[in-house]
Design a protein around this motif. Sequence first.
Motif, PDB file in Angstrom:
ATOM      1  N   GLU A 461      58.031  20.293   1.368  1.00 31.20           N
ATOM      2  CA  GLU A 461      59.253  19.600   0.964  1.00 31.20           C
ATOM      3  C   GLU A 461      59.794  20.250  -0.304  1.00 31.20           C
ATOM      4  N   ILE A 462      61.025  20.665  -0.246  1.00 30.10           N
ATOM      5  CA  ILE A 462      61.679  21.314  -1.380  1.00 30.10           C
ATOM      6  C   ILE A 462      62.897  20.477  -1.752  1.00 30.10           C
ATOM      7  N   ARG A 463      62.995  20.118  -3.029  1.00 29.34           N
ATOM      8  CA  ARG A 463      64.088  19.255  -3.478  1.00 29.34           C
ATOM      9  C   ARG A 463      64.911  19.946  -4.553  1.00 29.34           C
ATOM     10  N   ASN A 464      66.167  19.601  -4.589  1.00 26.82           N
ATOM     11  CA  ASN A 464      67.027  20.003  -5.698  1.00 26.82           C
ATOM     12  C   ASN A 464      68.313  19.196  -5.658  1.00 26.82           C
ATOM     13  N   THR A 465      69.115  19.328  -6.684  1.00 24.39           N
ATOM     14  CA  THR A 465      70.416  18.681  -6.738  1.00 24.39           C
ATOM     15  C   THR A 465      71.483  19.754  -6.893  1.00 24.39           C
ATOM     16  N   ARG A 466      72.611  19.514  -6.269  1.00 26.52           N
ATOM     17  CA  ARG A 466      73.723  20.469  -6.330  1.00 26.52           C
ATOM     18  C   ARG A 466      75.038  19.724  -6.454  1.00 26.52           C
ATOM     19  N   THR A 467      75.997  20.387  -7.062  1.00 27.51           N
ATOM     20  CA  THR A 467      77.353  19.877  -7.126  1.00 27.51           C
ATOM     21  C   THR A 467      78.181  20.564  -6.047  1.00 27.51           C
ATOM     22  N   VAL A 468      78.809  19.774  -5.192  1.00 33.21           N
ATOM     23  CA  VAL A 468      79.531  20.294  -4.035  1.00 33.21           C
ATOM     24  C   VAL A 468      81.011  19.966  -4.167  1.00 33.21           C
ATOM     25  N   LEU A 469      81.844  20.952  -3.905  1.00 32.94           N
ATOM     26  CA  LEU A 469      83.288  20.734  -3.896  1.00 32.94           C
ATOM     27  C   LEU A 469      83.700  20.142  -2.558  1.00 32.94           C
ATOM     28  N   HIS A 482      74.906  16.106  -4.708  1.00 34.31           N
ATOM     29  CA  HIS A 482      74.011  15.963  -3.563  1.00 34.31           C
ATOM     30  C   HIS A 482      72.560  16.089  -4.017  1.00 34.31           C
ATOM     31  N   SER A 483      71.720  15.209  -3.498  1.00 33.30           N
ATOM     32  CA  SER A 483      70.271  15.339  -3.650  1.00 33.30           C
ATOM     33  C   SER A 483      69.726  15.838  -2.316  1.00 33.30           C
ATOM     34  N   ASN A 484      69.244  17.073  -2.311  1.00 31.42           N
ATOM     35  CA  ASN A 484      68.814  17.716  -1.072  1.00 31.42           C
ATOM     36  C   ASN A 484      67.297  17.687  -0.941  1.00 31.42           C
ATOM     37  N   SER A 485      66.845  17.380   0.247  1.00 32.17           N
ATOM     38  CA  SER A 485      65.427  17.472   0.589  1.00 32.17           C
ATOM     39  C   SER A 485      65.301  18.356   1.822  1.00 32.17           C
ATOM     40  N   LEU A 486      64.624  19.489   1.656  1.00 28.72           N
ATOM     41  CA  LEU A 486      64.439  20.441   2.747  1.00 28.72           C
ATOM     42  C   LEU A 486      62.984  20.397   3.193  1.00 28.72           C
ATOM     43  N   TYR A 487      62.763  20.147   4.477  1.00 30.38           N
ATOM     44  CA  TYR A 487      61.417  20.040   5.039  1.00 30.38           C
ATOM     45  C   TYR A 487      61.173  21.243   5.951  1.00 30.38           C
ATOM     46  N   ASN A 523      71.367  32.425   4.418  1.00 29.83           N
ATOM     47  CA  ASN A 523      72.530  32.057   3.612  1.00 29.83           C
ATOM     48  C   ASN A 523      72.687  30.555   3.501  1.00 29.83           C
ATOM     49  N   LEU A 524      72.311  29.825   4.550  1.00 30.10           N
ATOM     50  CA  LEU A 524      72.442  28.374   4.519  1.00 30.10           C
ATOM     51  C   LEU A 524      71.408  27.720   3.611  1.00 30.10           C
ATOM     52  N   LEU A 525      70.166  28.217   3.648  1.00 24.96           N
ATOM     53  CA  LEU A 525      69.063  27.492   3.032  1.00 24.96           C
ATOM     54  C   LEU A 525      68.723  27.944   1.622  1.00 24.96           C
ATOM     55  N   VAL A 526      68.886  29.213   1.318  1.00 25.55           N
ATOM     56  CA  VAL A 526      68.497  29.681  -0.016  1.00 25.55           C
ATOM     57  C   VAL A 526      69.249  28.965  -1.137  1.00 25.55           C
ATOM     58  N   PRO A 527      70.564  28.725  -1.028  1.00 25.52           N
ATOM     59  CA  PRO A 527      71.216  27.988  -2.116  1.00 25.52           C
ATOM     60  C   PRO A 527      70.687  26.566  -2.297  1.00 25.52           C
ATOM     61  N   LEU A 528      70.080  26.003  -1.243  1.00 28.00           N
ATOM     62  CA  LEU A 528      69.571  24.638  -1.344  1.00 28.00           C
ATOM     63  C   LEU A 528      68.215  24.578  -2.017  1.00 28.00           C
ATOM     64  N   SER A 529      67.551  25.704  -2.171  1.00 32.71           N
ATOM     65  CA  SER A 529      66.168  25.649  -2.640  1.00 32.71           C
ATOM     66  C   SER A 529      65.839  26.786  -3.591  1.00 32.71           C
ATOM     67  N   ASP A 545      68.971  15.087   3.968  1.00 35.16           N
ATOM     68  CA  ASP A 545      67.644  15.458   4.458  1.00 35.16           C
ATOM     69  C   ASP A 545      67.806  16.514   5.542  1.00 35.16           C
ATOM     70  N   ILE A 546      67.197  17.670   5.326  1.00 28.70           N
ATOM     71  CA  ILE A 546      67.344  18.803   6.237  1.00 28.70           C
ATOM     72  C   ILE A 546      65.964  19.246   6.689  1.00 28.70           C
ATOM     73  N   THR A 547      65.779  19.322   7.999  1.00 31.37           N
ATOM     74  CA  THR A 547      64.509  19.760   8.576  1.00 31.37           C
ATOM     75  C   THR A 547      64.725  21.082   9.299  1.00 31.37           C
ATOM     76  N   LEU A 548      63.857  22.047   9.015  1.00 30.01           N
ATOM     77  CA  LEU A 548      63.951  23.369   9.623  1.00 30.01           C
ATOM     78  C   LEU A 548      62.831  23.571  10.626  1.00 30.01           C
ATOM     79  N   SER A 549      63.199  23.961  11.848  1.00 30.29           N
ATOM     80  CA  SER A 549      62.241  24.452  12.835  1.00 30.29           C
ATOM     81  C   SER A 549      62.488  25.947  12.938  1.00 30.29           C
TER      82      SER A 549
END
Length: 670
Positions: A461-469, A482-487, A523-529, A545-549
Amino acid sequence: MATPTPSTNTPQKHLAAFSSPAPRSLPGMINFDSPAALGLSLEGGVGMGISMSGMSGLGLSASAIGRADEEERRRRLESVIATLKTRPGRVSEEGIIGLCKKEGLEVVKEPQGKEEENRMKLILLIGNEGMCEIPMRNGEIENVNLELASDRSDISFGPTGSQILLRDLRPLPGMAKINLTLERFSHNLDKLLRMDKLSSQGASCFQAVFGIYTSLRKLFEHEKKIAVELLDAKIPYTSQRAEREVLCKKSGRPRMNAEDGIGLALEYWMDRRYLIPKYPQAKKSVSLKGKEKMDIDSDDTSNCYPEDQDPSTNKIYSMTIECESSQSAMYPPIRISDAWISENITKAADATDSNIDDMLMDRPSIDWLEPPQTYLPSAGPEEHDAMNLDTAPGRLPNIRFIAKFNPPLVVPLSVAVTIHQSLSNEIPNDSIRPTTFVGLALRPGEADPGVTGLDVESVQEIRNTRTVLAYDRDGKEEQHIHSNSLYVPKTEYARTIEVLPFSHPRQLIEILPTLRQYAFLTNLLVPLSPPLTSMKSNADALQLDITLSYAQPTPRLTMHLPHPSSSPPTSNLSSAASILDSIMGSADTDMKPPIGITVDIMTNADLMISDQNVVPARSALETKDVDVDMVKGAGEHDKLVQRLAKALDVCGELGVWGEWVRREIQRQDG
C-alpha cells in the motif's frame, strides 16, 4: 539506560582496529575493535587506560599512529582526486582541451583573425569519421560545426548534430554560467567516438544507422499520410496530430539527432499526446551582443517539434539505436543498407505471407526486406596473412545493433522474457532476482519488497496526497486535494529493460504495442507514488483507492472514489452498523455507493472498461427478444462506456479523470 551494542553509532566507531603481534593462540588476547577494549589492561584489566609505553610494547608507537593517520588521509585524498578526474571540467578552452586529452582525442588550436581580436578555433578530430570545429572569441563559444565523412544530404547529421553540441556548451534556462560543465557535451562526444572506433573494422556504423533511419522514416511518412487522410482537415494542428498518432499507435517516429541526444532515436510513446502547446516554429535567442536573432533551429524545422520546447508537458519514451562490439559468430552482425523495407511499404491484400494478426485485424502488413550481409574489405596483398582469420576475405563485422531505452522501462518478468525471446536474445542473468514494480518504478530509492522477504501474499500500500486541477459545473478552474491509496501485489515480479540487442528493425516495431502498455501505465502511477511521501491528513481531501493487477495478460487498474452526491466522510462514526451503512449506501443515510471503474490497458495502450457502475445498465438487453431499438440502445450504452476510457486516454492522469467522472455523474443527476 540500555547497554550499548556493537551496532550502536559512536564517534569512535571509525577508529582503526589494532591487533597484537603476539601469537593468536595466546589466551586472553583482546581485539581492539571498540573503545571499551582500549580501556582494558592486558594484565587482568586493572587499569582504565593504556599508556604510550604499553602501546609501544605492542608495536604501536606514536609515530606509527601518525603515519597511519597520514596514510588514511592520503588514501582519501587520492580517492577524491580520482573521482574528480572522471568528471568533465567546466565549459572553457582549457576544459575542452582537457576533455579531449582524457578521451585520447586529437585537438588543434588555430588563431583566427588579428591577434588583438582574441579569436581562435578548436578543431576536434574525431577519428577517421568526423571533425568538430568550435570557434571562440574572448573565451566565449560562438558556434559549433560538426562534419561527418559519411554524412548524406537526406540525413543532415552534421547540421543537426552541431545544434545539439552547441546547446550542450550553453547553460540551460535558469542555470548560472559558472555552473555549466562539459557533462552533456562529453556524453554526446563519447557516442561519436565509440561509433568511430567500431567503424575502424571497415564497416561504418554511421552508415549502418543511417540505413535503418532511411527505412523507418519511409515507413513513418507512409503511415503519417494515411493518418492525415483520416483526420478532419478543418481541425487545428492536423500534421502534428497525425504524427503523434503514428508515434503512439503505429510504427513510432524516427528522429535523427533529436532533442539533446546525438544519433537515431525511435520514439514510441508520448504522454498527453492530445495536448499540443502553442509555440512558434522559430525560436528566438540572444546573441553575444544582446540583440535578438533567429536561432539556428529556425533554419530547418523538419527536426523541430512543439514538445521539444517543453518536455515536461509531453514526456516521450524512445529507443536510441546504436552499435556495440559483438562476435559475429555469436550474434547477427550489422548490415549496411537502405533496403530494410520495400518501396511499396505494405504487402498486397492477397499476399500469402501476410502477418496473421494483420489479416485478422484487416490491416495491411508491412513489407519488410532482408538486406544482404555486409562483409568487411579484405586486407591488401602486402597485409594478407594466411594464418590470420581476421584478414580473410568475406569476414563479417564483429558489431551488432542495440536499442537503448530512454527512459528505461519496467515491465513484468514474463513480458521481459517474451521480449528477449522474440529478439532471439539470451535471457539476462538477473532473471531470478525477485524485484517488483513497486521497487523498480514506484519507490526506486527504497528496499524492494520482493528482496526484503515479505509475505508473498502481501499487498503493498502506497499513500500520498496531491493537489489536482479540476473544473466545476460552470467550467471554472478549482483545485481539489486527493488522498491516494495505491494497492499493488508484491508477488508480481518485474524487470527494467535498458538495452536490447536486435538484428532487424522489424523486431523493434513488433514489440512497440507491448512497450506502450507499460509506458502508459508508468505515466499513470508514478506521479501517485513518489518515494518517501507521507500521508498528510486533510479533512476535505477526496479519497481515491487504486488497485493494480500487474501480471499478464494485461495490466488492470480498478479505481474507487466517493460518489459526488454522498455526504463528506466523517471520522466519528459511532458504531459498526453506521460504518456498514456508509459503505453499503443504506437508506438511513444519504451516502451512495462509491464509484468503481476497472480499466484494462491493452496493447498500444488502448483502454477498455471491463467493469463500471457509472453508466446505467440496460436491462432490456438481457431478454432474448432484441429488436432494432434495443440494438441502438446497446450501441449508445457502449459509446458512453467507451467515453470513460477516452477521457482517461486524453487526460492521462487518474486524479483529473476521477474529477471528470464525478462531474459527469453530477450532470446526469442534474
